[in-house]
Motif scaffolding. Structure first.
Motif, PDB file in Angstrom:
ATOM      1  N   ASN A 154       7.251  14.716   9.407  1.00  0.00           N
ATOM      2  CA  ASN A 154       5.813  14.909   9.287  1.00  0.00           C
ATOM      3  C   ASN A 154       5.070  13.586   9.141  1.00  0.00           C
ATOM      4  O   ASN A 154       3.974  13.415   9.667  1.00  0.00           O
ATOM      5  N   TYR A 155       5.679  12.649   8.421  1.00  0.00           N
ATOM      6  CA  TYR A 155       5.020  11.356   8.218  1.00  0.00           C
ATOM      7  C   TYR A 155       5.012  10.530   9.507  1.00  0.00           C
ATOM      8  O   TYR A 155       3.979  10.000   9.916  1.00  0.00           O
ATOM      9  N   VAL A 156       6.130  10.430  10.158  1.00  0.00           N
ATOM     10  CA  VAL A 156       6.242   9.583  11.339  1.00  0.00           C
ATOM     11  C   VAL A 156       5.501  10.175  12.534  1.00  0.00           C
ATOM     12  O   VAL A 156       4.902   9.455  13.334  1.00  0.00           O
TER      13      VAL A 156
ATOM     14  N   ALA B 164       4.732   1.576   1.494  1.00  0.00           N
ATOM     15  CA  ALA B 164       5.749   2.583   1.217  1.00  0.00           C
ATOM     16  C   ALA B 164       5.474   3.747   2.154  1.00  0.00           C
ATOM     17  O   ALA B 164       4.339   4.235   2.236  1.00  0.00           O
ATOM     18  N   ALA B 165       6.489   4.174   2.892  1.00  0.00           N
ATOM     19  CA  ALA B 165       6.290   5.166   3.936  1.00  0.00           C
ATOM     20  C   ALA B 165       7.255   6.328   3.785  1.00  0.00           C
ATOM     21  O   ALA B 165       8.394   6.158   3.332  1.00  0.00           O
TER      22      ALA B 165
ATOM     23  N   ILE C  62       0.846  -1.196   0.000  1.00  0.00           N
ATOM     24  CA  ILE C  62       0.000   0.000   0.000  1.00  0.00           C
ATOM     25  C   ILE C  62       0.879   1.244   0.000  1.00  0.00           C
ATOM     26  O   ILE C  62       1.644   1.472   0.934  1.00  0.00           O
ATOM     27  N   ASP C  63       0.751   2.030  -1.060  1.00  0.00           N
ATOM     28  CA  ASP C  63       1.511   3.277  -1.198  1.00  0.00           C
ATOM     29  C   ASP C  63       0.563   4.458  -1.016  1.00  0.00           C
ATOM     30  O   ASP C  63       0.161   5.107  -1.987  1.00  0.00           O
ATOM     31  N   TRP C  64       0.215   4.749   0.219  1.00  0.00           N
ATOM     32  CA  TRP C  64      -0.683   5.866   0.525  1.00  0.00           C
ATOM     33  C   TRP C  64       0.188   7.093   0.768  1.00  0.00           C
ATOM     34  O   TRP C  64       0.861   7.206   1.777  1.00  0.00           O
ATOM     35  N   GLU C  65       0.124   8.038  -0.183  1.00  0.00           N
ATOM     36  CA  GLU C  65       0.937   9.249  -0.093  1.00  0.00           C
ATOM     37  C   GLU C  65       0.046  10.487   0.010  1.00  0.00           C
ATOM     38  O   GLU C  65      -0.313  11.055  -1.002  1.00  0.00           O
ATOM     39  N   TYR C  66      -0.325  10.881   1.240  1.00  0.00           N
ATOM     40  CA  TYR C  66       0.092  10.390   2.546  1.00  0.00           C
ATOM     41  C   TYR C  66      -1.090  10.462   3.498  1.00  0.00           C
ATOM     42  O   TYR C  66      -1.965  11.332   3.311  1.00  0.00           O
ATOM     43  N   PRO C  67      -1.144   9.614   4.525  1.00  0.00           N
ATOM     44  CA  PRO C  67      -2.228   9.708   5.500  1.00  0.00           C
ATOM     45  C   PRO C  67      -2.221  11.068   6.207  1.00  0.00           C
ATOM     46  O   PRO C  67      -1.209  11.485   6.757  1.00  0.00           O
TER      47      PRO C  67
END
Length: 415
Positions: free
Chosen positions: A215-217, A209-210, A155-160
């Motif tokens: 900001n993401y973490v 993919a993360a 799952i490549d969610w860019e970005y939650p």
């Protein structure tokens, strides 16, 4: 003692043989005509997994991103909210079957379907927030995996919480609760795939993919919880600097360079890994992403060292892939910017940043500066992966390689 949400038997199924590491590469399905699925283009002897990019999810009977800059929207093959959708089911099906055929003679090679990506992440927020759409996503995923004999889902969610491609007016593509909904979606998918795996006598994997930035973490609690339902996380440890920035900079530096004006932001690969480790994610659930491409900056002054590094520039070049600013490693060689010996050519000089462990090219006459990955920097990252005890490496993407030079280097360096 580390706690896990899976049984001891399942944990054993996840483990790689001693000394083995994942070598994961994306195959870009839309490039199948120029870069077909062949044993030469997709070397199953060196890859442990190929991620087929990309499938999409359906919403309101359509898939694709309606945003004008992306400009793709088509009817879904299965018009249920959350169901998987293909760009063109005929060629995607042919590509998937061709990839699965490469497993003959290479039993450890896995074929996984990747969903989303930069252009097609705009419906994940809707799907993850709806119990019905999540159920459709899970059921559709299971159906597709079995239909084509695949080994899992990526799952490549860019970005939650923050969509990369902005929403069009009147649409919702990001919510404050996206992270928690993502956890719920993956947990439900994990339950279904484990049940199906018992029936099919195989292990279905789930990877994501993360993002590599802070900001993401976030505070890390959500990513640690999410990781409990995942086989591993592919950290996109690249694109730290982009050609639209005011100054040139390395897009996939391994370590910090004190000379980088924004080094304090932690825009380098080892800092990204540390974010996940501080969050409590197990080392064996972290795969470091590396790029098989680079970016070109134009109008870059030579600076005091005459190499254009960290200098003011005037945007991206237009001589790369499809007239853009991106250059696959193979394209750099094809255009003579790199010689077969990986030195600069055609007016370009190769430099090496020993702090960042990163190569770069500079053409003083044309004032073009290029950040990229090469075999030397890949060996440095492979050494880091081994030293840190990470699960392996992922790369974007196979067509950017030049005659499997990069894949061969990466595979050998991780063994």
């Amino acid at each position: 003692m580390r706690t896990r949400s899976i049984s001891c038997g399942l944990a054993a199924a996840l483990a790689l043989p001693a000394g083995a590491m994942e070598v994961v590469g994306y195959y870009p399905g839309w490039k199948h005509e120029a870069f077909p699925v062949t044993a030469a283009n997709v070397d199953a002897s060196r890859l442990t997994m190929v991620l087929y990019a990309f499938a999409d999810v359906c919403w309101d009977g359509k898939h694709g991103n309606p945003e004008p800059s992306v400009n793709f929207s088509a009817p879904c093959q299965e018009p249920l909210n959350g169901a998987l959708a293909f760009r063109d089911e005929a060629f995607d099906a042919a590509n998937l079957r061709a990839l699965v055929a490469l497993k003959k003679g290479h039993p450890k090679f896995k074929v996984v379907l990747s969903v989303g990506g930069w252009d097609w992440s705009n419906r994940f927020s809707n799907v993850a927030s709806s119990r019905e759409a999540r159920a459709n996503f899970v059921a559709s995923s299971m159906k597709v995996l079995r239909r084509y004999g695949l080994d899992g889902l990526d799952i490549d969610w860019e970005y939650p919480g923050e969509a990369g491609v902005p929403c069009v007016a009147g649409e919702i593509c990001a919510r404050p609760e996206d992270r928690q909904n993502f956890i719920t979606l993956v947990r439900e998918l994990r339950t279904a795939l484990d049940a199906a795996g018992k029936q099919d006598r195989k292990r279905y994997s789930i990877t994501i993919a993360a993002g590599g930035n802070a900001n993401y973490v976030g505070d890390g609690a959500w990513i640690k919880e999410l990781s409990q339902s995942l086989d591993w996380i592919n950290i996109m440890a690249y694109d730290y600097h982009m050609p639209w920035e005011k100054n040139s900079g390395h897009h996939s530096a391994l370590f910090a360079d004190p000379k980088d004006p924004v080094v304090a932001n932690g825009f380098y690969a080892s800092a990204s890994v540390e974010r996940y480790l501080r969050a409590g994610v197990d080392k064996d659930k972290l795969v470091l992403g590396v790029p098989f491409y680079g970016y070109g900056f134009k109008g870059c002054a030579p600076g005091a060292n005459g190499d254009g590094e960290y200098q003011s520039c005037n945007g991206g070049t237009s001589t790369g892939i499809n007239g853009g600013n991106s250059y696959g490693f193979g394209l750099l060689q094809k255009h003579g910017m790199l010689t077969p010996a990986h030195e600069g050519g055609n007016g370009y000089r190769r430099y090496w940043n020993s702090a960042a462990r990163a190569p770069y090219l500079y053409n003083a006459a044309e004032q073009v500066w290029i950040t990229y990955e090469d075999p030397a920097s890949l060996k440095e990252k492979a050494r880091y992966i081994r030293q840190q005890g990470l699960r392996g490496a992922m790369f974007w993407e196979l067509s950017g390689d030049g005659g499997n030079q990069m894949l061969r280097t990466l595979s050998q360096a991780l063994r």
